[in-house]
Write an enzyme that holds these catalytic residues in place. Structure first.
Site, PDB file in Angstrom:
ATOM      1  N   HIS A  67       0.872  -1.123  -0.257  1.00  0.00           N
ATOM      2  CA  HIS A  67       0.111  -0.163  -0.056  1.00  0.00           C
ATOM      3  C   HIS A  67       0.899   1.163   0.060  1.00  0.00           C
ATOM      4  CE1 HIS A  67      -3.477   2.300   1.532  1.00  0.00           C
ATOM      5  NE2 HIS A  67      -2.483   3.182   1.952  1.00  0.00           N
ATOM      6  N   GLU A  68       2.028   1.419   0.790  1.00  0.00           N
ATOM      7  CA  GLU A  68       2.582   2.394   1.034  1.00  0.00           C
ATOM      8  C   GLU A  68       3.679   2.594  -0.235  1.00  0.00           C
ATOM      9  OE1 GLU A  68       2.315   4.724   3.187  1.00  0.00           O
ATOM     10  OE2 GLU A  68       0.773   3.581   4.113  1.00  0.00           O
ATOM     11  N   HIS A  71       1.837   4.542  -3.039  1.00  0.00           N
ATOM     12  CA  HIS A  71       1.901   5.902  -2.758  1.00  0.00           C
ATOM     13  C   HIS A  71       3.299   6.385  -3.358  1.00  0.00           C
ATOM     14  CE1 HIS A  71      -1.711   6.487  -0.648  1.00  0.00           C
ATOM     15  NE2 HIS A  71      -1.439   5.654   0.470  1.00  0.00           N
TER      16      HIS A  71
HETATM   17 ZN   LIG Z   1      -2.325   5.199   2.065  1.00  0.00          ZN
END
Ligand SMILES: [Zn+2]
Length: 371
Positions: A67-68, A71
Site C-alpha cells: 500500500h505504502e 503511494h
Molecule cells: Zn495510504
C-alpha cells in the site's frame, strides 16, 4: 526519537520498521493463532495455528508495505523525493519530502494506495479459492488477508485528511476552489469529525463491556492528532511563502572551539550569553553546530569529561543552504531529518544559522503583526 530499524531497500526507498510494530506483530500472531484459526478449524494441531499465525502476520506486514509503496512509486514518478517508508503501530507512513503542487498529482498519489489494497484483496481472495483443494490452512490464511486488505482500503478511504480519502477530498476541493489552505481546512475538519465519531463509538462499546472498542478509541485519537497537525503544517507553509533563508537566519551566533569541555559550554556560553546554538570551529574551519538539545541528551555527570566535538552535529550531517534558499524548503528539510539547524553559507563562510525554533519565532511575530 523513536527507534526504527531499516529492514530493506526497495526501488531506492528505505523500508523501516518502528519498534511499535513489534507490538502489533505479536498481537496479530496471538489473535490469529489463539482464536481466529482455532475458531474456524478446531481440529488442526496447535503448531499449525502458530505457524499460520506467524505467516499471516508477516503477509499483513507485506500488504501494508505494498500500500505504502504504491503511494511512494507514484510520488516518485511525479518527481517527488521519497526518503523512507516506516511501518508503525497503526500502519505505514511514507516520508515524502514535499506536499504536491497540483490537485491532480495529489489525487493520483492518494488514490493509488487504497487501490493497491483492493487489488491485493482480490489476489488473496482468488488464492484462497485456488488453494482450498490443495491446502486448507493456506487457503484460510489467504482468505483472512483478503478481508484485511479490504478493511485497509476502506479505512484509508475515510474522507478525513490526512487519510488517503481525506487527501482525495482535499484535491477535489482544491481543484474546484483553487485554494489549498481552504481545501485542507475542510478536509481536516472532516478528519476530526470522523475521529470524534470513532472515539464516540469506541467509548460506547467499552461501556457495553466490549473491549474491541479500545481499537476504535486508539484509531480515533490517532486520526484526530494527524488531522489537526496536517492542517497546521499547511498554515505554516503558506505563512512562510516568500520568506528566504536570509529573513529567517540568526546572524548573532558565537563560535566555540571543538575541544571545549561540555561543562564549560554550559557555564561560560549557554548560561552566560543566553544563547542556544553555537558554531563549532577548529582553527578557521567549521566543524559543526552544537545546540542546547545536544547538551540535554548527555547525562549531567558526563559534561566535565566530554568535549563539544562529542555531542555536536558534525559538518557532514549538516545540510547548508544559500541566503536565497526558500523558507518552505528549509522547514521541510528540518522536519524530514533529525537535524534541527541549518547553516546559511555565503561566499564560503557561515553567514547565519537557522534553527527550527527561529522559524517558528519568525512565524509567531508575523502572525502577531497580522502579516
Ligand atoms: Zn495510504
Amino acid at each position: 526519537m523513536r527507534t526504527a530499524w531499516r529492514v530493506a531497500r526497495v526501488f531506492g526507498i528505505d523500508i523501516r520498521v518502528d519498534s511499535s510494530w513489534i507490538v502489533i506483530f505479536i498481537l496479530f500472531t496471538w489473535v490469529l493463532a489463539g482464536s481466529y484459526f482455532p475458531g474456524g478449524h478446531p481440529d488442526w494441531p496447535v503448531t499449525l495455528y502458530w505457524a499460520l499465525g506467524l505467516l499471516t502476520s508477516l503477509l499483513v506486514f507485506v500488504s501494508v508495505l505494498v500500500h505504502e509503496l504504491a503511494h511512494s512509486l507514484v510520488a516518485k514518478r511525479q518527481g517527488e523525493e521519497v526518503h523512507s517508508i516506516t511501518l508503525f503501530i497503526l500502519g505505514g507512513v511514507a516520508q515524502i519530502s514535499q506536499e504536491p503542487e497540483e490537485p491532480l498529482k495529489e489525487f493520483s498519489m492518494a488514490v493509488v494506495g487504497p487501490l493497491a489494497s483492493f487489488v491485493l484483496a482480490g489476489v488473496f481472495f482468488l488464492l484462497s479459492l485456488l488453494l482450498y483443494p490443495a491446502s486448507e490452512p493456506l487457503s484460510a490464511s489467504a482468505g483472512y488477508l483478503a478481508i484485511i486488505n479490504v478493511a485497509l482500503g476502506i479505512f484509508n478511504l475515510l474522507p478525513g485528511f490526512p487519510m488517503d480519502g481525506g487527501r482525495v477530498l482535499r484535491s477535489i476541493i482544491w481543484k474546484l476552489t483553487g485554494d489549498l489552505k481552504k481545501a485542507t481546512r475542510i478536509a481536516s475538519l472532516t478528519g476530526q469529525g470522523f475521529a470524534f465519531l470513532l472515539i464516540f463509538f469506541g467509548v460506547l462499546r467499552i461501556l457495553r463491556g466490549d473491549f474491541g472498542g479500545l481499537w476504535l478509541l486508539l484509531i480515533g485519537w490517532f486520526l484526530h492528532n494527524a488531522a489537526s497537525r496536517g492542517y497546521q503544517q499547511v498554515v505554516i507553509q503558506s505563512a512562510l511563502e516568500g520568506l528566504k533563508a536570509r529573513d529567517l537566519m540568526n546572524r548573532d551566533f558565537e563560535t566555540v572551539p571543538a575541544g571545549l569541555p561540555v561543562q564549560n559550554l554550559v557555564d561560560d556560553y549557554i548560561l552566560k550569553r543566553k544563547e542556544r546554538v553555537f558554531l563549532v570551529t577548529e582553527g578557521d574551519g567549521l566543524e559543526g553546530i552544537v545546540c542546547l538539545e545536544d547538551v540535554k541528551r548527555m547525562p549531567r555527570e558526563k559534561w566535565a569529561g566530554a568535549a563539544v566535538a562529542d555531542i555536536m552535529t558534525p559538518k557532514a550531517d549538516l545540510r547548508s543552504v544559500g541566503p536565497e534558499a526558500d523558507g518552505k524548503d528549509i522547514l521541510a528539510s528540518l522536519t524530514a531529518t533529525d537535524v534541527h539547524q541549518v547553516p546559511v553559507m555565503e561566499g564560503g563562510r557561515v553567514a547565519g544559522i537557522i534553527c527550527r525554533s527561529d522559524v517558528l519565532k519568525v512565524l509567531q511575530l508575523r502572525s502577531e503583526l497580522g502579516m
